[in-house]
Motif scaffolding. Structure first.
Motif: not given
Length: 90
Positions: A40-44
């Motif tokens: 998955x893609x995440x925004x830190x």
């Protein structure tokens, strides 16, 4: 143009900051929102450099310890399998 940079050194992990977009692959299921996934893609949300942790999602406690990723023989194994930082270049 969108570019991806594989993150695999201590210095690269330390340079990650809140708001960076990363794509993660995990060994075991984790959460993205309310869905279980291994990719998955995440925004830190936070880089806790004092304890070598990257917080990806506070609601479901999704995080990883990058020392465990970089040196599993010394620090134990990490659920993180790979990490790529996504940036936009003009």
């Amino acid at each position: 143009m969108i570019q991806g940079e594989t993150i695999n050194t201590f210095e690269q992990f330390e340079s990650l900051k809140e708001g960076d977009l990363v794509v993660c692959e995990f060994h075991r299921d984790t959460y993205k929102g309310n869905k279980r996934t291994r990719f998955a893609a995440y925004e830190i949300q936070e880089n806790k450099a004092s304890c070598n942790e990257i917080i990806l999602q506070k609601k479901n406690n999704v995080y990883f310890n990058y020392l465990m990723f970089l040196a599993p023989e010394k620090h134990g194994s990490s659920n993180l399998k790979s990490l790529t930082r996504i940036t936009q270049k003009e």
